[in-house]
Design an enzyme around this catalytic site. Structure first.
Site, short mmCIF file in Angstrom:
data_model
loop_
_atom_site.label_atom_id
_atom_site.label_comp_id
_atom_site.label_asym_id
_atom_site.label_seq_id
_atom_site.Cartn_x
_atom_site.Cartn_y
_atom_site.Cartn_z
N ASP A 1 38.85 35.39 39.45
CA ASP A 1 40.35 35.62 39.67
C ASP A 1 40.52 36.93 39.98
O ASP A 1 40.73 37.74 38.93
CB ASP A 1 40.97 35.07 38.21
CG ASP A 1 42.49 35.44 38.19
OD1 ASP A 1 42.97 35.78 39.22
OD2 ASP A 1 43.02 35.47 37.20
N SER A 2 40.17 37.42 41.11
CA SER A 2 40.18 38.81 41.13
C SER A 2 41.37 39.31 41.80
O SER A 2 42.35 38.52 42.59
CB SER A 2 39.07 39.27 42.05
OG SER A 2 39.12 39.03 43.48
N ASP B 1 31.69 45.49 36.64
CA ASP B 1 31.94 44.88 37.56
C ASP B 1 31.33 43.29 37.58
O ASP B 1 30.06 43.25 37.44
CB ASP B 1 31.08 45.52 38.84
CG ASP B 1 31.25 45.07 40.39
OD1 ASP B 1 31.60 43.80 40.31
OD2 ASP B 1 30.98 45.87 41.33
N ASP C 1 42.93 41.08 45.52
CA ASP C 1 42.72 41.04 46.72
C ASP C 1 41.53 41.29 47.45
O ASP C 1 40.79 41.99 46.70
CB ASP C 1 43.74 41.51 47.68
CG ASP C 1 45.36 40.94 47.86
OD1 ASP C 1 45.20 39.62 47.53
OD2 ASP C 1 46.36 41.62 47.36
N1 SAM Z 1 45.74 36.15 39.81
C1 SAM Z 1 45.96 37.34 40.48
C2 SAM Z 1 46.08 37.49 41.99
O1 SAM Z 1 45.40 36.93 42.65
O2 SAM Z 1 46.85 38.31 42.40
C3 SAM Z 1 44.74 38.35 39.93
C4 SAM Z 1 45.06 38.72 38.47
S1 SAM Z 1 43.77 39.56 37.63
C5 SAM Z 1 44.74 40.94 36.86
C6 SAM Z 1 42.60 40.46 38.73
C7 SAM Z 1 41.91 41.15 38.27
O3 SAM Z 1 40.50 41.55 38.88
C8 SAM Z 1 42.15 42.84 37.81
O4 SAM Z 1 42.43 42.98 36.73
C9 SAM Z 1 41.02 43.70 38.40
O5 SAM Z 1 40.94 44.58 37.60
C10 SAM Z 1 39.98 42.66 38.37
N2 SAM Z 1 38.74 43.13 39.27
C11 SAM Z 1 38.99 43.44 40.57
N3 SAM Z 1 37.72 43.38 41.02
C12 SAM Z 1 36.55 43.05 39.94
C13 SAM Z 1 35.45 43.11 40.09
N4 SAM Z 1 34.58 43.37 40.97
N5 SAM Z 1 34.62 42.76 38.77
C14 SAM Z 1 35.68 42.44 37.70
N6 SAM Z 1 36.89 42.36 37.95
C15 SAM Z 1 37.39 42.90 38.93
#
Ligand code: SAM
Length: 277
Positions: A154-155, A137, A157
Site C-alpha cells: 500500500d504505497s 524501505d 504512486d
Molecule cells: N492508499 C494510499 C494511496 O494509494 O494513495 C497510500 C497510503 S500510504 C500513506 C502510502 C505509504 O507508502 C506512505 O506513507 C509512504 O511513506 C510509504 N512508502 C512509499 N514507498 C515506500 C517504500 N519503498 N517502503 C515502505 N514504505 C513506502
C-alpha cells in the site's frame, strides 16, 4: 474558503478541494505531510500534495486492497504490509483471527505518527502486540524475511522512492519470502489514466508468479478513479474464497469478491494490448 488543487504529475486532470482548516503541516526526511479538513471528505492526508486517504472514503480502498487476498488464502498467519503508514491495511488484516504476525514496513515514521494523531480510528491497530513496526524501505525488508503467507503493498504512486516496490527484483524477493500458498497484492494506479502501467505490472508479475490477476475498485479521491489492483500467487486462484466471510466490513463481502475481478475476456484483450483508449 481557501482551496487546495491536487495536480498529480501523471494525471491529466486536477482535483480541487475546499480547505476548512489546515490541521498539520511538516516536512519529513522523505516527503511533505499535510492534513486538511474538507467539508465533504473530513480529514484528508496529503503526501507531497497528493491525496492518500480521507475520513470519508478510506474504507473503499483499505477493505478492497486487503480483503481479497485475505479471503483467497486458506489460512493467513504471517502477513507483511509495506507502506500504508496510516494503518488502514493493518486494521483490515487484524480482523482475521488466523493472523499471528504482521510486519508493518513503512519507510517514513512521520506518516505513522501523524496518522495516529489525526486518523485515530484508521490507525487504531498499529500498536497491537501482533504488529511489528519496521521503519525502513519495504524492498530492503523483503530480502531477508521468510515464511510469509501474504504481502500487501500500500504505497504512494509508482514514482519516487516507492519505485523500488514495482520492480521485478522486488517481486522476486517477495516470491522467495513466501510459503507455498503465498499471495501478493499491490495497487497499480488507474485503468483510465495509466493503462500501460497496469499492463506492465501484470507482465512483470507474470515473470515471477505462476498465477497473476487483476481486480478494480472505484476510489473517489484518486485521479482516474478506476483503481487497479494486481495479485500474484504461488498457484492458488485469487478469485476463489477459501474460508467463510465472517468479519465486519462496510463494503467487501462474499458476493463482491469475485465480481471485483475483471472478466477473463477483457483481461486477455487488455494484456494483448488490443484495447485503445
Ligand atoms: N492508499 C494510499 C494511496 O494509494 O494513495 C497510500 C497510503 S500510504 C500513506 C502510502 C505509504 O507508502 C506512505 O506513507 C509512504 O511513506 C510509504 N512508502 C512509499 N514507498 C515506500 C517504500 N519503498 N517502503 C515502505 N514504505 C513506502
Amino acid at each position: 474558503m481557501i482551496k487546495f488543487i491536487e495536480q498529480e504529475p501523471y494525471s491529466p486532470i486536477a482535483h480541487t478541494y475546499e480547505v476548512e482548516k489546515i490541521l498539520h503541516k511538516e516536512k519529513s526526511k522523505f516527503q511533505e505531510l499535510t492534513v486538511i479538513q474538507n467539508p465533504f471528505f473530513g480529514r484528508m492526508l496529503l503526501l507531497d500534495g497528493i491525496v492518500q486517504i480521507t475520513d470519508r472514503d478510506e474504507l473503499f480502498y483499505h477493505e478492497i486492497i486487503t480483503q481479497i487476498v485475505m479471503h483467497a488464502h486458506p489460512e493467513p498467519k504471517r502477513v507483511v504490509v509495506i507502506g500504508g503508514g496510516d494503518g488502514g491495511v493493518v486494521k483490515e488484516v487484524l480482523k482475521h483471527k488466523s493472523v499471528e504476525k504482521v510486519y508493518f514496513v513503512e519507510i517514513d515514521e512521520a506518516v505513522i505518527r501523524v496518522s495516529k494523531e489525526f486518523f485515530p480510528s484508521v490507525s487504531e491497530k498499529v500498536d497491537d502486540p501482533k504488529v511489528e513496526i519496521k521503519v525502513m524501505d519495504g524492498a530492503e525488508f523483503v530480502r531477508s524475511v521468510k515464511n510469509i503467507d501474504i504481502t500487501i503493498v500500500d504505497s504512494t504512486d509508482v514514482i519516487g522512492f516507492a519505485r523500488t516496490l514495482f520492480t521485478k527484483e522486488f517481486f522476486d524477493n517477495v516470491k522467495n519470502s513466501m510459503n507455498s500458498n503465498g499471495m501478493f497484492v499491490t495497487h497499480t494506479e488507474s485503468l483510465h489514466f495509466h493503462k500501460d502501467i497496469v499492463i506492465e505490472m501484470q507482465e512483470n508479475l507474470k515473470k515471477v508468479f505462476p498465477v497473476v490477476d487483476l481486480y478494480t475498485q472505484c476510489i473517489a479521491t484518486y485521479p482516474g478513479n478506476w483503481w487497479a489492483f494486481a495479485v500474484g500467487t504461488s498457484g492458488l486462484d485469487p478469485r476463489v474464497m477459501r474460508h467463510p466471510f465472517e468479519i465486519e466490513t462496510k463494503y467487501y463481502d462474499d458476493e463482491i469478491h469475485e465480481r471485483l475481478f475483471v472478466t477473463k475476456k477483457f483481461y486477455k484483450k487488455l494484456i494483448n494490448r488490443e484495447l485503445k483508449w
